[in-house]
Design an enzyme around this catalytic site. Structure first.
Site, PDB file in Angstrom:
ATOM      1  N   LYS A 187       0.841  -1.210   0.000  1.00 17.14           N
ATOM      2  CA  LYS A 187       0.000   0.000   0.000  1.00 17.14           C
ATOM      3  C   LYS A 187       0.870   1.253   0.000  1.00 17.14           C
ATOM      4  CE  LYS A 187      -3.698   2.619   0.612  1.00 17.14           C
ATOM      5  NZ  LYS A 187      -3.272   3.887   1.174  1.00 17.14           N
ATOM      6  N   HIS A 190       2.140   1.770  -3.424  1.00 15.95           N
ATOM      7  CA  HIS A 190       1.020   2.336  -4.196  1.00 15.95           C
ATOM      8  C   HIS A 190       0.947   3.841  -3.997  1.00 15.95           C
ATOM      9  CE1 HIS A 190      -3.042   4.059  -4.026  1.00 15.95           C
ATOM     10  NE2 HIS A 190      -3.335   3.293  -5.058  1.00 15.95           N
ATOM     11  N   GLU A 194       1.582   6.902  -6.548  1.00 13.52           N
ATOM     12  CA  GLU A 194       0.544   7.935  -6.676  1.00 13.52           C
ATOM     13  C   GLU A 194       1.170   9.329  -6.605  1.00 13.52           C
ATOM     14  OE1 GLU A 194      -2.667   9.608  -3.535  1.00 13.52           O
ATOM     15  OE2 GLU A 194      -2.818   7.459  -3.947  1.00 13.52           O
TER      16      GLU A 194
END
Length: 478
Positions: A187, A190, A194
């Site tokens: 995560k 991720h 981003e």
């Protein structure tokens, strides 16, 4: 006695409340609790009215409402608050019960908590949840890791509430990631990607606005077109929409009235810091973090703008051609950004003994999350074809895409430099690509310097061994 609940959820801020509503909508009975108990009443008497919810007003009551093995998800602010809730739950639970942390938690805390709870015969899952408020309600991307024994207990629920992709929209964007902190690490990567995606989109916008003078209406059209091709993604889509929103308090578009200082919650910084610890060059997220830091110094930039000089002016070439070149530069830089993210995941997996499936990681990000994009299908295909792929840039599809985009990418970066328009992410991506593709780098001189001033030794290209030279004695003197 009333029917027991399938799942318990602690923490009814927006993300927790929306996840609770999502879980209940999939046919599960839910017990909910919030430290400020008025939030429980607001939910039960509001959005959850008439639904399969049980409001509880203490942790004891919440635990007492759950079927065994109990499954309790904690949706409170990451950090000490999570530890406090866990410590309060432990005396109330029994061996085999499952505690889930769904917050934006640092992976090291999840590593620690998994071991701690397993020592007490409890099971722990740290799951990344991406997609924001809307994703939590309608279908997020979920990245669970921790105690493998816990997965069968929560898998049906998690995969039911997750976003779905595939030709029949039946593939859940949720699969077991790995032991201990693996889920929260994925995560974090991720979120770091981003950061890079958002920064690169902003650089494309800034170039089109200041190099060739596109209006917001024209920018809307450009991003709408880009969203039909390889750049098709959630972030391109919302960027398109932003250019169409008028200022509700005046004339013009709202985006032009927003102060140019960006906030951050820290996950991008975590990825950058951990990349340094692992010795991997995640330069895109690092530049994106620094770009936000520089943006936050608005007063300093205002003062500097009155003193520091640089080039001004517009791009004099073909406007439509330049728009297409910026599109290609954005795509090539995006490939490099994801390549760096997966290189860091590989290094972390080796460091922490996580058996990560990189194709599955790409699939987890295919729907529901902020970086969801058509592009991720190609990443999954690359890892499905070669599970031990060293770098995405070496996969034939991505290699060919970057080769094709390279002339435009170089032209855009050089044009930005000549016009004085900052493109830190585009430039960092190109520097990474050029560094990675070269068989030799100037580190031979760097190592000589280290040996000269600190006797750090060096290796040679023509023989094995470790060497040290007395450079001061060996130097040529006039």
């Amino acid at each position: 006695m009333s029917e027991l609940c399938d799942f318990g959820l602690i923490g009814l801020a927006v993300m927790g409340e929306n996840l609770a509503l999502n879980i209940e909508s999939r046919g599960y009975r839910l017990a909910v609790y919030n430290r400020t108990t008025s939030k429980v009443d607001e939910l039960i008497n509001g959005r959850a009215q008439g639904k399969n919810f049980v409001g509880t007003y203490s942790l004891e009551e919440l635990v007492g409402q759950l079927k065994r093995p109990r499954k309790v998800m904690v949706m409170v602010k990451a950090g000490p608050a999570v530890d406090h809730v866990i410590e309060s739950l432990i005396p109330l639970l029994e061996p085999g019960d499952v505690v889930i942390d769904g917050g934006n938690t640092h992976f090291a805390d999840t590593e620690r908590r998994t071991k701690y709870l397993e020592e007490k015969q409890l099971l722990f899952i740290g799951t990344g949840v991406s997609g924001g408020e809307e994703g939590a309600l309608k279908g997020p991307s979920m990245m669970p890791g921790g105690s493998l024994e816990a997965w069968p207990h929560v898998k049906p629920i998690f995969q039911a509430i997750a976003a779905k992709v595939g030709p029949n929209e039946d593939i859940p964007c949720c699969e077991w990631v790995g032991p201990r902190g693996a889920g929260h690490y994925v995560k974090m990567v991720h979120n770091g990607i981003e950061y890079g995606d958002m920064q690169m989109i902003c650089e494309a916008y800034f170039l089109l606005k200041h190099a060739i003078g596109l209006t917001n209406s024209e920018l809307y059209d450009v991003f709408a077109e880009w969203n039909q091709g390889v750049l098709d993604s959630y972030l391109i889509e919302i960027t398109r929409d932003i250019f169409s929103v008028a200022d509700p308090e005046g004339s013009g578009e709202l985006v032009d009235k927003i102060l140019d200082t960006a906030g951050a919650k820290g996950t991008g910084k975590w990825m950058s810091q951990l990349a340094l610890d692992l010795g991997v060059p995640s330069t895109l997220v690092t530049e994106a973090v620094y770009a936000r830091s520089l943006s936050a110094d608005k007063p300093g930039r205002v003062r500097a703008s009155k003193v520091l000089k640089g080039p001004e002016g517009r791009y004099e070439g073909d406007r439509d051609e330049f728009i297409n070149q910026v599109r290609q530069a954005l795509y090539a830089a995006k490939i490099c950004s994801y390549a760096q993210g997966f290189v860091q995941l590989r290094a972390a997996a080796a460091e922490h003994d996580w058996p990560l499936n990189y194709g599955d990681c790409a699939l987890l990000w295919r729907g529901g999350c902020i970086i969801r994009a058509v592009f991720l299908d190609s990443i999954k295909e690359a890892f499905d074809t070669e599970p031990d792929l060293e770098n995405l840039l070496l996969a034939p599809y991505f290699r060919d895409q970057v080769h094709e985009a390279q002339p435009a990418w170089r032209h855009v970066v050089s044009t930005a430099a000549l016009l004085g328009i900052p493109t830190p992410a585009f430039s960092a991506a190109l520097a990474y690509y050029d560094g990675y593709r070269r068989e030799t780098l100037p580190a031979n001189l760097l190592q000589a310097q280290r040996d000269y001033f600190g006797a750090h030794t060096y290796q040679r290209i023509d023989r094995e061994g470790t060497f040290h030279t007395d450079w001061l004695r060996e130097r040529k003197t006039p």
